[in-house]
Motif scaffolding. Structure first.
Motif: not given
Length: 323
Positions: A219-228, A234-239, A268-271, A300-309
């Motif tokens: 229900x809240x998946x769109x909260x951090x869509x895009x380049x957020x 904060x997200x990098x610290x969490x990772x 895989x979860x990030x992707x 894992x870091x690249x999965x966060x940065x990649x613009x596309x699959x």
């Protein structure tokens, strides 16, 4: 009907155990005056500094935050303890009494203590202190109980209180508005704030984490869509914290295999969160074939940065020759 879960959605499993500590402390460190205005219920104070809140007795104890503040002509310590759910072992009265005793022992200053409960169903039975009325041996501990569900969420945006925006989805919504609708509105309004993009991204990630306390992940998946996520420290610290937790679990099991499998699951979860889940599963055998834990962490870091699959798949293909 309000949907309240006792533990975070399984899709949050890749986040570190202390995700809420990370988010609350980040908000307090970046916007101390905003949060102090709320807990003190006044604005005529002077923020001085954060002070050490780690105490060593037989074991190390650390409270959430201690802040030195000038109120009128007096220097005081403001103690803020964020609590997800009710504390049971020990209960909050005993736990906080121990904290405050150590604070006074170390600093000898007046202490204004506050416990902020995050979950809507938490803190309702916290008496806010303890009184021992034995003649000549009186002992009184008092602290202010703040339950986010009792605060007006709309006022956070009306007053542009950035420090409380991560917590706004857990506050009382406007009359007639469902809790999930309110969380979504908080997120949309935060996206329009005139703030530096990295600060705005941190607020959005923090809202996502906090909203996961009471709403299902989908229900809240769109909260951090895009380049957020790419812009959010904060997200990098969490990772990074989650990665360290996985590694330590692997070491405790006597092998790196546990950490390696945990990293693959998280990757895989990030992707899947960012891209097409079916396409991700097609890459899993290639990921499973990588034995080097450090390389998996880099992916894992690249999965966060990649613009596309496709961009991530190309990176994996290039690494595939070096397994």
């Amino acid at each position: 009907m309000v949907y309240i879960r006792e533990r975070p959605d399984s899709n949050f499993a890749s986040l570190p155990h202390d995700r809420y500590d990370i988010v609350t402390k980040d908000a307090l460190q970046k916007f101390p005056e905003d949060i102090l205005k709320t807990v003190l219920e006044r604005a005529d104070f002077k923020f001085i500094e954060f002070v050490e809140g780690k105490f060593t007795t037989v074991e190390v104890r650390q409270i959430d935050s201690l802040i030195k503040v000038q109120l009128d002509d007096q220097i005081v310590l403001v103690h803020i303890e964020f609590q997800v759910s009710d504390s049971t072992s020990p209960n909050m009265v005993r736990r906080n009494g121990g904290y405050l005793g150590r604070c006074y022992e170390m600093y000898g200053l007046p202490i204004l203590s506050h416990v902020i409960y995050l979950r809507p169903n938490a803190g309702g039975n916290d008496p806010g202190g303890y009184r021992q009325d034995v003649p000549n041996h009186r002992f009184i501990v008092e602290y202010k109980v703040i339950r986010l569900i009792q605060l007006d969420g709309q006022s956070v945006f009306d007053e542009q209180n950035a420090g409380l925006m991560p917590f706004a989805p857990l506050m009382q919504p406007p009359a007639g508005m469902e809790r999930l609708q309110w969380a979504i509105q908080c997120n949309e309004r935060t996206k329009t704030l005139s703030l530096p993009s990295n600060i705005r991204s941190n607020l959005l990630v923090s809202q996502w984490v906090m909203s996961g306390l009471i709403h299902p992940h989908q229900a809240i998946a769109n909260f951090i869509k895009g380049g957020i996520v790419q812009e959010s420290s904060v997200y990098q610290h969490l990772v990074e914290t989650a990665g360290e937790e996985r590694y330590q679990r692997g070491i405790q099991q006597g092998t790196e295999q546990g950490a390696r499998q945990g990293t693959i699951r998280s990757l895989c979860g990030v992707l899947e969160f960012r891209f097409d889940g079916h396409a991700v599963q097609a890459l899993r055998p290639a990921l499973e074939s990588i034995q080097d834990l450090q390389r998996l962490e880099e992916l894992h870091q690249e999965a966060l940065r990649a613009e596309t699959f496709e961009a991530f798949a190309r990176t994996l293909g290039m690494n595939g020759n070096e397994q």
